[in-house]
Design an enzyme around this catalytic site. Structure first.
Site, PDB file in Angstrom:
ATOM      1  N   LYS A 237      -3.723   3.617  19.685  1.00 51.65           N
ATOM      2  CA  LYS A 237      -3.268   3.812  18.302  1.00 51.65           C
ATOM      3  C   LYS A 237      -2.892   2.450  17.732  1.00 51.65           C
ATOM      4  O   LYS A 237      -2.121   1.701  18.329  1.00 51.65           O
ATOM      5  CB  LYS A 237      -2.067   4.756  18.272  1.00 51.65           C
ATOM      6  CG  LYS A 237      -1.583   5.053  16.857  1.00 51.65           C
ATOM      7  CD  LYS A 237      -0.597   6.196  16.852  1.00 51.65           C
ATOM      8  CE  LYS A 237       0.846   5.765  17.016  1.00 51.65           C
ATOM      9  NZ  LYS A 237       1.419   5.097  15.854  1.00 51.65           N
TER      10      LYS A 237
ATOM     11  N   ASP B 266      -3.420   4.427  12.667  1.00 49.04           N
ATOM     12  CA  ASP B 266      -2.257   5.146  12.132  1.00 49.04           C
ATOM     13  C   ASP B 266      -1.621   4.358  10.988  1.00 49.04           C
ATOM     14  O   ASP B 266      -0.631   3.658  11.179  1.00 49.04           O
ATOM     15  CB  ASP B 266      -1.253   5.344  13.285  1.00 49.04           C
ATOM     16  CG  ASP B 266      -0.062   6.180  12.872  1.00 49.04           C
ATOM     17  OD1 ASP B 266      -0.165   6.924  11.887  1.00 49.04           O
ATOM     18  OD2 ASP B 266       0.984   6.091  13.559  1.00 49.04           O
TER      19      ASP B 266
ATOM     20  N   LYS C 292      -0.566   5.780   8.068  1.00 51.19           N
ATOM     21  CA  LYS C 292       0.391   6.660   7.350  1.00 51.19           C
ATOM     22  C   LYS C 292       0.368   6.391   5.840  1.00 51.19           C
ATOM     23  O   LYS C 292       1.367   6.002   5.226  1.00 51.19           O
ATOM     24  CB  LYS C 292       1.794   6.498   7.922  1.00 51.19           C
ATOM     25  CG  LYS C 292       1.907   6.989   9.368  1.00 51.19           C
ATOM     26  CD  LYS C 292       3.353   7.176   9.789  1.00 51.19           C
ATOM     27  CE  LYS C 292       3.500   7.835  11.144  1.00 51.19           C
ATOM     28  NZ  LYS C 292       3.121   7.006  12.303  1.00 51.19           N
TER      29      LYS C 292
ATOM     30  N   ASP D 116       0.087   7.474  -1.335  1.00 50.26           N
ATOM     31  CA  ASP D 116      -0.088   6.816  -2.639  1.00 50.26           C
ATOM     32  C   ASP D 116      -0.719   7.832  -3.587  1.00 50.26           C
ATOM     33  O   ASP D 116      -0.905   9.001  -3.219  1.00 50.26           O
ATOM     34  CB  ASP D 116      -0.993   5.572  -2.457  1.00 50.26           C
ATOM     35  CG  ASP D 116      -0.664   4.478  -3.473  1.00 50.26           C
ATOM     36  OD1 ASP D 116      -0.446   4.818  -4.659  1.00 50.26           O
ATOM     37  OD2 ASP D 116      -0.643   3.303  -3.088  1.00 50.26           O
TER      38      ASP D 116
ATOM     39  N   THR E 211       9.084  12.437  13.913  1.00 48.36           N
ATOM     40  CA  THR E 211       9.938  12.916  15.005  1.00 48.36           C
ATOM     41  C   THR E 211      11.258  12.138  15.085  1.00 48.36           C
ATOM     42  O   THR E 211      12.162  12.509  15.822  1.00 48.36           O
ATOM     43  CB  THR E 211       9.221  12.827  16.369  1.00 48.36           C
ATOM     44  OG1 THR E 211       8.576  11.560  16.446  1.00 48.36           O
ATOM     45  CG2 THR E 211       8.211  13.920  16.534  1.00 48.36           C
TER      46      THR E 211
ATOM     47  N   ARG F 138       6.676   3.733  24.240  1.00 51.03           N
ATOM     48  CA  ARG F 138       7.639   2.992  25.052  1.00 51.03           C
ATOM     49  C   ARG F 138       7.686   3.376  26.525  1.00 51.03           C
ATOM     50  O   ARG F 138       7.815   2.488  27.374  1.00 51.03           O
ATOM     51  CB  ARG F 138       9.019   3.050  24.388  1.00 51.03           C
ATOM     52  CG  ARG F 138       9.107   2.081  23.226  1.00 51.03           C
ATOM     53  CD  ARG F 138      10.250   2.367  22.301  1.00 51.03           C
ATOM     54  NE  ARG F 138       9.956   3.504  21.425  1.00 51.03           N
ATOM     55  CZ  ARG F 138      10.756   3.872  20.420  1.00 51.03           C
ATOM     56  NH1 ARG F 138      11.871   3.215  20.189  1.00 51.03           N
ATOM     57  NH2 ARG F 138      10.424   4.890  19.662  1.00 51.03           N
TER      58      ARG F 138
HETATM   59  O1  C5P Z   1       6.691   6.790  22.486  1.00 46.09           O
HETATM   60  P1  C5P Z   1       7.210   5.965  21.366  1.00 46.09           P
HETATM   61  O2  C5P Z   1       8.444   6.533  20.709  1.00 46.09           O
HETATM   62  O3  C5P Z   1       7.365   4.512  21.688  1.00 46.09           O
HETATM   63  O4  C5P Z   1       6.070   6.049  20.276  1.00 46.09           O
HETATM   64  C1  C5P Z   1       6.216   5.355  19.107  1.00 46.09           C
HETATM   65  C2  C5P Z   1       4.947   5.515  18.338  1.00 46.09           C
HETATM   66  O5  C5P Z   1       4.830   6.843  17.875  1.00 46.09           O
HETATM   67  C3  C5P Z   1       4.910   4.600  17.124  1.00 46.09           C
HETATM   68  O6  C5P Z   1       3.642   3.986  17.089  1.00 46.09           O
HETATM   69  C4  C5P Z   1       5.087   5.535  15.985  1.00 46.09           C
HETATM   70  O7  C5P Z   1       4.379   5.124  14.835  1.00 46.09           O
HETATM   71  C5  C5P Z   1       4.510   6.831  16.519  1.00 46.09           C
HETATM   72  N1  C5P Z   1       5.049   8.002  15.872  1.00 46.09           N
HETATM   73  C6  C5P Z   1       4.232   8.765  15.106  1.00 46.09           C
HETATM   74  N2  C5P Z   1       4.722   9.849  14.443  1.00 46.09           N
HETATM   75  C7  C5P Z   1       5.986  10.197  14.575  1.00 46.09           C
HETATM   76  C8  C5P Z   1       6.836   9.435  15.377  1.00 46.09           C
HETATM   77  C9  C5P Z   1       6.312   8.334  16.028  1.00 46.09           C
HETATM   78  O8  C5P Z   1       3.049   8.475  15.012  1.00 46.09           O
HETATM   79  N3  C5P Z   1       6.396  11.298  13.996  1.00 46.09           N
END
Ligand code: C5P
Length: 240
Positions: A35, A63, A65, A68, A119, A216
């Site tokens: 990603k 990704d 996101k 607009d 999240t 992470r």
């Molecule tokens: O596992 P970890 O928390 O490190 O993952 C972080 C990644 O998950 C980031 O790249 C973040 O952009 C992505 N993420 C996401 N959607 C979310 C929360 C986190 O794509 N709702």
């Protein structure tokens, strides 16, 4: 059933391609997708994509996101589709028009995933953002509403927490993808960070998640490759 590694999406959350390369090299055969977010994309996006492609057949999730006006999103997605990536993201936002425009711009060349509720967002954040009780008392309601909009707009699926993957698959069907970040293996030491609605890989798989975004726990472990392989094993077990 797809191979366990294909469930894993590893975010290259580093600022330079030099820092990303060791991860690309050691993880290309044990994760399904890399990603790429804004952090790396801004400095060396197209070059990073080239590097990933030359290292193996790992997919790419761009990704960005997007959020607009519909015309701007459509035009951005049209250019982005030339990069030959598997997925990109658009916030579900306030209206269906933006998502529909993203799908139009994609012309079937890249899958559009709607971002429902990050999240990292808590109930308190939702209250502070001015949402009424109906949504702040249960974030699932808001996630489901946004997922419904994404499906109506023709998106390939949504990004949601593992907690919602099950209800999303039940309601919107097996072909509508649930991509779930906020994954924390039981052995992970980074558990206390900004992610609020978390699950283990096994829980998310059992809940029907199609892809797990795991950053992470892999990136910050002493041996990222071993961490990814351990997660793949856990996915295999959960799929039995
Ligand atoms: O596992 P970890 O928390 O490190 O993952 C972080 C990644 O998950 C980031 O790249 C973040 O952009 C992505 N993420 C996401 N959607 C979310 C929360 C986190 O794509 N709702």
């Amino acid at each position: 059933m797809k191979p366990a590694r294909d469930y894993i999406i590893f975010p290259l959350d580093v600022p330079t391609l030099e820092e990303a390369k060791p991860y690309i090299e050691c993880l290309s055969d044990c994760v399904g997708m890399f990603k790429l977010g804004l952090e790396l994309f801004i400095r060396s996006g197209p070059e990073a994509i080239k590097t990933i492609k030359s290292n193996g057949n790992t997919g790419i999730f761009l990704d960005l996101k997007l959020h607009d006006i519909p015309e701007t999103v459509k035009r951005a997605v049209k250019v982005l589709a030339d990069l030959d990536v598997t997925f990109t993201t658009v916030h579900c936002g306030e209206s269906i028009n933006m998502l529909e425009s993203a799908v139009k711009g994609a012309e079937g060349r890249v899958g559009i995933l709607g971002v429902t509720v990050l999240t990292s967002v808590s109930k308190k954040d939702i209250i502070d953002a001015g949402f009424n009780d109906r949504f702040s008392s249960d974030l699932t309601g808001l996630v489901m509403k946004r997922a419904e909009t994404a499906q109506k707009a023709g998106c390939a699926g949504v990004v949601c927490s593992g907690l919602e993957a099950g209800v999303i698959k039940n309601k919107f069907g097996n072909n509508f993808l649930a991509v779930t970040p906020g994954i924390r293996p039981a052995w992970d030491k980074t558990a206390k960070d900004d992610q609020q609605r978390i699950m283990t890989p096994a829980q998310a798989i059992k809940n029907g998640a199609d892809y797990l975004v795991i950053g992470r726990p892999i990136r910050d472990s002493n041996d990222p490759r071993e961490a990814a392989l351990k997660i793949a094993e856990e996915i295999n077990e959960a799929n039995k």
